[in-house]
Motif scaffolding. Structure first.
Motif, mmCIF file in Angstrom:
data_model
loop_
_atom_site.group_PDB
_atom_site.id
_atom_site.type_symbol
_atom_site.label_atom_id
_atom_site.label_comp_id
_atom_site.label_asym_id
_atom_site.label_seq_id
_atom_site.Cartn_x
_atom_site.Cartn_y
_atom_site.Cartn_z
ATOM 1 N N CYS A 1 0.844 -1.203 0.000
ATOM 2 C CA CYS A 1 0.000 0.000 0.000
ATOM 3 C C CYS A 1 0.881 1.255 0.000
ATOM 4 N N THR B 1 3.285 4.241 -0.303
ATOM 5 C CA THR B 1 4.656 4.351 -0.801
ATOM 6 C C THR B 1 5.256 2.969 -1.066
ATOM 7 N N SER C 1 6.161 -3.696 3.334
ATOM 8 C CA SER C 1 5.548 -2.829 4.333
ATOM 9 C C SER C 1 6.594 -2.253 5.275
ATOM 10 N N GLN C 2 6.587 -0.963 5.430
ATOM 11 C CA GLN C 2 7.493 -0.338 6.391
ATOM 12 C C GLN C 2 7.117 -0.770 7.806
ATOM 13 N N SER C 3 5.842 -0.590 8.159
ATOM 14 C CA SER C 3 5.410 -0.861 9.532
ATOM 15 C C SER C 3 5.250 -2.340 9.819
ATOM 16 N N THR D 1 0.230 -2.903 8.301
ATOM 17 C CA THR D 1 -0.845 -2.345 7.477
ATOM 18 C C THR D 1 -1.951 -3.393 7.281
ATOM 19 N N VAL E 1 5.374 11.056 8.893
ATOM 20 C CA VAL E 1 4.294 10.278 8.279
ATOM 21 C C VAL E 1 4.633 9.952 6.826
ATOM 22 N N ALA F 1 -2.146 8.951 8.451
ATOM 23 C CA ALA F 1 -1.631 8.126 9.533
ATOM 24 C C ALA F 1 -0.378 7.412 9.055
HETATM 25 C C1 G6P Z 1 0.279 4.880 5.190
HETATM 26 C C2 G6P Z 1 1.492 5.760 5.315
HETATM 27 C C3 G6P Z 1 2.344 5.636 4.063
HETATM 28 C C4 G6P Z 1 2.714 4.188 3.830
HETATM 29 C C5 G6P Z 1 1.474 3.292 3.761
HETATM 30 C C6 G6P Z 1 1.851 1.819 3.777
HETATM 31 O O1 G6P Z 1 -0.559 5.366 4.203
HETATM 32 O O2 G6P Z 1 1.109 7.110 5.504
HETATM 33 O O3 G6P Z 1 3.523 6.398 4.223
HETATM 34 O O4 G6P Z 1 3.432 4.072 2.638
HETATM 35 O O5 G6P Z 1 0.650 3.525 4.899
HETATM 36 O O6 G6P Z 1 2.452 1.529 5.006
HETATM 37 P P1 G6P Z 1 3.434 0.352 5.263
HETATM 38 O O7 G6P Z 1 3.790 0.484 6.708
HETATM 39 O O8 G6P Z 1 2.679 -0.910 4.973
HETATM 40 O O9 G6P Z 1 4.608 0.512 4.373
#
Ligand code: G6P
Length: 607
Positions: free
Chosen positions: A298, A300, A345-347, A350, A396, A601
């Motif tokens: 999702c 970026t 996914s960064q986090s 998601t 963010v 977020a």
């Molecule tokens: C949100 C953040 C974005 C990020 C996206 C996917 O929309 O604001 O910066 O790219 O989620 O998040 P992830 O943690 O799965 O990369």
């Protein structure tokens, strides 16, 4: 997205909870609140807007000797941002904070008189049900489990009962929740940053589990009420990462970290200039006989996935689909037994990406995740994980995480190419050797001279609409550039394949409309020039992001951002840094709240 904190211990709960809410601000939110045990029972304070406002209110509202409570930052889903809709929610007997969405809340509300509800949230009904269950069972754990069985959706809950002072309860289903175990007290939090200042020891609550924490104990129960053993973990994260380190914004700091984090990531997945994923993927057979690769992500991360598609198809000659997770999970993707899925996914939390991963796991497709957050749910549930070593990303708008996601996908493409024999070892070594100059030379040299970005930012800051055009991977970068600009400046922008703009959207070009032309792939310089001429002749102001040798682009541009001369595989990466700086300086010029843009977020844990 919403953040949860709960604390019980020997220290001042008011201070700890407020500071923890500040640490959660980066997730994005629109209101905040907290409930504490006081000598007169549970007391609550809420506010629309920033935690700094809540801090002011809390300082006069609560006494100094508080020892236990819960707090929340809310990112509105059901009901507009307001003090009334802010959490905690509850009754005289129980207060709760909630992350996630209750899908059957309307149905559940029918059991109660409408006049009993004061908010528009899906959360309030949880408290009503819990209160009723507690009244019947007089058992907090049983009442939480019974409530859990009635809820549909995703949720992490922090709970306090007015007649059980000093104890915080928690429940988790499909929304992250951790328990921090400190020497001076215990925490619950949606995100480790909320308590990292106090402890890096934590317990991960599993789906369906209920926790009961006091200042010196943690007990966890499964859905049948049986007590479980707890697994303690230690976070490697450093609380210093939460400092701006002299930069005016986290976003700028994080862009400036790109050379270092790219170098660290490079070292972790290469050896002697050859891809080396052996730490997490010991057997090359994981990469053998791949049919189609499905990249799912999702925001970026999705754009990094598009770059991954470009690299893998070009280098490893393997077909790739790249799809946004929210669509992929509900589509009927054609999946074959020898396909592979890559979740980026960064986090690692998601909601849509996690749901897509679970769907792929159910279908027995081999899954590989590219994740930045150690131990996150996506990392835990994927068959294999490659960690991007971006470190903590607070702003963010994602920047350094994008560069390292692209880097991992690039090196992964080389790995698959080697396994498939579409490249030799020598060719791969040469490519990686030249690629390494991107973090040793190219990006550092871009960061040394920000003047061209500031000049372009002046042009962009005066417009309401902007268009990005590019071809090949420059088109994918344009999509990320457009997202960055929208996220932090609120300028409407669209990104198009340069060939496509004239099929409709060119009607929007008028005198002074900025068109940002990304032209870093030599093979397209002449085509790009023609596309630029098309919009320029209709009044567009051209800002180009191009390589040093792109004279035919530069000479028709009004403002030029030149990337250093570098081997071709470096261009997408240095261009990524350039488009991030362009968005940053435009937002700065416009005086925007760069690290915490409106409505957004950091981690989207609801679908
Ligand atoms: C949100 C953040 C974005 C990020 C996206 C996917 O929309 O604001 O910066 O790219 O989620 O998040 P992830 O943690 O799965 O990369």
């Amino acid at each position: 997205m919403c953040g949860i904190i709960g604390y019980t211990g020997n220290d001042n709960a008011k201070e700890i909870i407020i500071n923890s809410l500040s640490a959660l601000e980066y997730r994005g939110y629109d209101s905040a609140g907290m409930s504490l045990f006081t000598d007169n029972g549970i007391s609550t304070v809420k506010t629309q807007g920033r935690v700094s406002e809540l801090r002011k209110k809390a300082s006069v509202h609560f006494p100094e000797n508080t020892f236990c409570g819960i707090g929340h930052t809310r990112w509105a889903t059901h009901g507009k941002p307001s003090e009334t809709n802010a959490h905690p929610h509850g009754t005289d007997n129980v207060m709760i904070v909630h992350n996630g969405i209750i899908e059957n809340y309307k149905e559940l509300k029918k059991e109660f008189d409408d006049s009993l509800f004061y908010s528009d949230t899906d959360t309030e009904v949880i408290a009503k049900i819990l209160d009723k269950e507690y009244e019947e069972t007089h058992d907090p754990i049983k009442s939480i489990i019974n409530t859990h069985k009635r809820l549909k959706g995703s949720y992490a809950l922090g709970i306090i009962f007015s007649d059980i002072p000093g104890t915080v309860f928690a429940l988790r289903k499909d929304s992250p929740l951790l328990i921090g175990t400190g020497e001076n007290g215990m925490f619950i939090a949606s995100d480790i940053s909320a308590f990292l200042k106090h402890t890096n020891k934590y317990i991960r609550l599993e789906d369906g589990d209920t926790a009961m924490i006091t200042k010196d104990s943690v007990r966890i129960f499964d859905t049948d009420g049986n007590e479980k053993s707890v697994k303690h973990e230690t976070a490697q994260r450093n609380a210093d990462e939460i400092q701006k380190g002299g930069f005016s914004h986290f976003m700028l700091k994080e862009i400036f970290e790109e050379p270092d984090v790219m170098k660290d990531t490079f070292s972790s997945i290469t050896k002697d200039f050859l891809p080396d994923f052996s730490e997490t993927i010991s057997d090359d057979s994981f990469f053998a006989d791949i049919g189609t690769i499905h990249i799912v992500a999702c925001g970026t991360a999705l754009h990094a996935g598009l770059m991954g598609k470009y690299f893998i198809e070009k280098l490893a000659k393997t077909p790739v689909t790249t799809e946004t997770a929210g669509e992929f999970r509900y589509s009927e993707p054609i999946l074959r037994a020898n396909d592979m899925a890559i979740i980026i996914s960064q986090s690692g939390e998601t909601a849509d990406s996690l749901a897509a991963l679970r769907m792929l796991n159910e279908k027995n497709i081999r899954t590989l995740s590219v994740v930045n957050t150690q131990g996150s749910t996506i990392a835990e549930e994927s068959e294999k994980v490659i960690y991007t070593l971006a470190g903590r990303e607070i702003a963010v708008a994602s920047t350094k995480a994008f560069n390292v996601q692209c880097e991992v996908l690039f090196i992964l493409a080389l790995k698959i190419a080697l396994v498939k024999n579409t490249l030799t070892s020598d060719e791969t070594k040469n490519i990686l050797h030249s690629f390494s100059t991107v973090f040793s030379n190219s990006i550092p040299s871009i960061l040394k001279n920000t003047a061209p970005f500031e000049k372009a930012a002046k042009i962009l800051s005066e417009c309401n609409n902007a268009f990005f055009i590019g071809r090949g991977y420059d088109n994918y970068l344009g999509q990320e550039a457009s997202l960055k600009l929208k996220e932090i400046t609120y300028i409407h922008s669209e990104a198009y394949a340069a060939s496509e703009l004239k099929h409709g959207t060119i009607s929007l070009i008028e005198d002074g409309t900025p068109v940002i032309a990304i032209a870093t792939d030599k093979k397209f310089f002449e085509k790009m020039r023609s596309n630029i001429e098309e919009v320029k002749s209709r009044g567009a102001v051209i800002i180009s992001v191009c390589c040093e040798d792109a004279d035919i682009i530069k000479e028709i541009s009004d403002c030029v951002i030149t990337l250093p001369s570098e081997p071709s595989y470096c261009h997408p990466f240095s261009a990524a840094t350039a488009i991030q700086l362009l968005a940053y300086y435009t937002a700065l010029e416009m005086g925007r709240d760069i690290d915490k843009p409106r409505n957004l977020a950091k981690s989207v844990t609801v679908e």
